[in-house]
Scaffold this motif. Structure first.
Motif, PDB file in Angstrom:
ATOM      1  N   HIS A  46       0.831  -1.194   0.000  1.00 32.40           N
ATOM      2  CA  HIS A  46       0.000   0.000   0.000  1.00 32.40           C
ATOM      3  C   HIS A  46       0.871   1.251   0.000  1.00 32.40           C
ATOM      4  O   HIS A  46       2.040   1.210   0.363  1.00 32.40           O
ATOM      5  N   THR A  85      -4.160   3.466  -0.264  1.00 32.63           N
ATOM      6  CA  THR A  85      -4.636   2.672  -1.398  1.00 32.63           C
ATOM      7  C   THR A  85      -3.566   1.639  -1.744  1.00 32.63           C
ATOM      8  O   THR A  85      -2.452   1.683  -1.219  1.00 32.63           O
ATOM      9  N   THR A 191      -6.656   7.977 -10.310  1.00 32.06           N
ATOM     10  CA  THR A 191      -7.706   7.197  -9.673  1.00 32.06           C
ATOM     11  C   THR A 191      -8.457   8.107  -8.706  1.00 32.06           C
ATOM     12  O   THR A 191      -7.850   8.869  -7.952  1.00 32.06           O
ATOM     13  N   LEU A 193     -11.404   7.968  -5.735  1.00 38.49           N
ATOM     14  CA  LEU A 193     -12.132   7.088  -4.837  1.00 38.49           C
ATOM     15  C   LEU A 193     -13.062   7.917  -3.978  1.00 38.49           C
ATOM     16  O   LEU A 193     -12.622   8.746  -3.187  1.00 38.49           O
ATOM     17  N   TYR A 240     -10.495  10.592  -2.551  1.00 40.61           N
ATOM     18  CA  TYR A 240      -9.056  10.605  -2.834  1.00 40.61           C
ATOM     19  C   TYR A 240      -8.844  10.798  -4.326  1.00 40.61           C
ATOM     20  O   TYR A 240      -9.566  10.224  -5.147  1.00 40.61           O
ATOM     21  N   TRP A 265      -2.661  -3.744 -10.325  1.00 42.82           N
ATOM     22  CA  TRP A 265      -2.579  -3.356  -8.921  1.00 42.82           C
ATOM     23  C   TRP A 265      -1.654  -4.295  -8.156  1.00 42.82           C
ATOM     24  O   TRP A 265      -1.423  -5.422  -8.576  1.00 42.82           O
ATOM     25  N   ASN A 275     -10.173  -1.874  -7.685  1.00 45.76           N
ATOM     26  CA  ASN A 275      -9.763  -0.634  -7.031  1.00 45.76           C
ATOM     27  C   ASN A 275     -10.424  -0.494  -5.653  1.00 45.76           C
ATOM     28  O   ASN A 275     -11.618  -0.777  -5.495  1.00 45.76           O
ATOM     29  N   HIS A 276      -9.682  -0.051  -4.651  1.00 47.08           N
ATOM     30  CA  HIS A 276     -10.243   0.094  -3.303  1.00 47.08           C
ATOM     31  C   HIS A 276      -9.415   1.074  -2.483  1.00 47.08           C
ATOM     32  O   HIS A 276      -8.290   1.412  -2.843  1.00 47.08           O
ATOM     33  N   GLY A 277      -9.985   1.540  -1.379  1.00 42.93           N
ATOM     34  CA  GLY A 277      -9.288   2.483  -0.514  1.00 42.93           C
ATOM     35  C   GLY A 277      -9.669   2.293   0.942  1.00 42.93           C
ATOM     36  O   GLY A 277     -10.740   1.754   1.260  1.00 42.93           O
TER      37      GLY A 277
END
Length: 342
Positions: A46, A85, A191, A193, A240, A265, A275-277
């Motif tokens: 991360h 992220t 990106t 988020l 973000y 990723w 995709n994630h946060g």
């Protein structure tokens, strides 16, 4: 507290603030105190910004996040929250991987490691009035957005507000997609988020780090849709923006022979749908609520700000917990991951 009393208390003070600020890089490594608390190393790499009390555990029952941090890489000096992220990698035609560096947003040049731009919004980003009533998050609050296992559009549909922008220049903001851009991007890939904006009003977290939060029951945050009855408390939308400098990897001779996009990723997703946060609240005292109660747009009177130089001094202040190469040309991604598309 009774539900009706709770909701009235949260709606009592109308707010009209939108804040936008940069955070320099704090650390890049395999730690994830939200999803994998205490695990060293966590499954994938991360990039983290914010307060330097970040560590592998961060138990909300025992940890005083703002009290234990001595500095923050974020522009607001009283924001010791942590925002993170996954990291983006380039997969060359020969099968090796290289970390994609980050760029600071326009106007924040010099932020160490590129970092990310963070927003707290009451209404759509381009609505300067920001008239909706929202409540600041509370100590111990945390949340997650996205599906790390999503590999197609249907699986990612629940998180429609996680997007990519193929940037031709620093100002490009249109034509967002939910999968990786299919063409080379002259400037880079951004990106975005956007976290949920409706809270159940009770839980500071949930087992999946998502169930205590929800998107509006109809429409989107941007269209002013109402919160569902199960999550009636409206909070500001955390957003973000991370800019990945993919311009260094636009040589078609290095892309896959079939012309497909080459980015992946750090957990192996080559589609972009995963995709994630992660977000852990850590503003000092009631400093965030005071800002939200101030009529301001980006620059808020009374807020304690620090310069990019001061932010950068905090960068790298977290002791390295996982010693491994994440920057060289790698045969596999850190943690043993390889690119996958299903």
């Amino acid at each position: 507290m009774h539900w009706s009393t709770l909701i009235l208390a949260f709606a009592a003070a109308p707010t009209s603030a939108l804040i936008r600020f940069q955070c320099s890089q704090l650390v890049r490594e395999r730690l994830d105190p939200l999803v994998n608390p205490g695990l060293i190393p966590s499954p994938h790499v991360h990039q983290i910004v914010g307060g330097n009390s970040f560590n592998a555990t961060m138990d909300p029952k025992t940890k005083d996040i703002p009290g234990e941090s001595t500095c923050t890489t974020c522009q607001f000096a009283e924001d010791f929250s942590n925002y993170w992220t996954a990291i983006l990698y380039f997969k060359a035609r020969n099968g090796t991987y290289k970390r994609v560096p980050q760029l600071a947003n326009a106007g924040f040049e010099g932020a160490k490691g590129g970092g990310m731009t963070v927003y707290y919004m009451q209404d759509p980003l381009y609505d300067t009035k920001q008239l909706s009533s929202v409540k600041a998050f509370q100590p111990g609050f945390r949340m997650f957005v996205g599906d790390i296992n999503a590999r197609n559009k249907a699986q990612a549909a629940r998180f429609r507000q996680l997007t990519y922008t193929c940037m031709d220049n620093a100002g490009t903001r249109d034509k967002e997609t939910v999968a990786f851009p299919a063409r080379p991007c002259k400037y880079g890939i951004m990106t975005s988020l956007r976290f949920p904006t409706c809270w159940n009003g009770v839980d500071l977290d949930s087992p999946d780090h998502m169930s205590h939060m929800a998107y509006p029951e109809s429409g989107t945050f941007e269209s002013g849709g109402p919160c569902p009855s199960t999550h009636p408390v409206r909070v500001s939308q955390v957003m973000y923006e991370v800019i990945w400098d993919t311009s260094k990897f636009n040589d078609p001779a290095e892309w896959p022979a079939d012309g497909s996009q080459p980015f992946v990723w750090s957990f192996g997703d080559g589609t972009g749908y995963g995709n994630h946060g992660d977000y852990v609240f850590g503003w000092k005292g009631d400093s965030l609520q005071k800002i939200l109660d101030t009529k301001c747009y980006v620059n808020c009177e009374g807020a304690k700000l620090q310069s990019i130089e001061e932010m950068n001094k905090c960068s790298g202040s977290v002791p390295e917990a996982v010693v491994e190469d994440i920057d060289g040309w790698l045969d596999v991604l850190p943690g043993g991951h390889v690119a996958n598309y299903s």
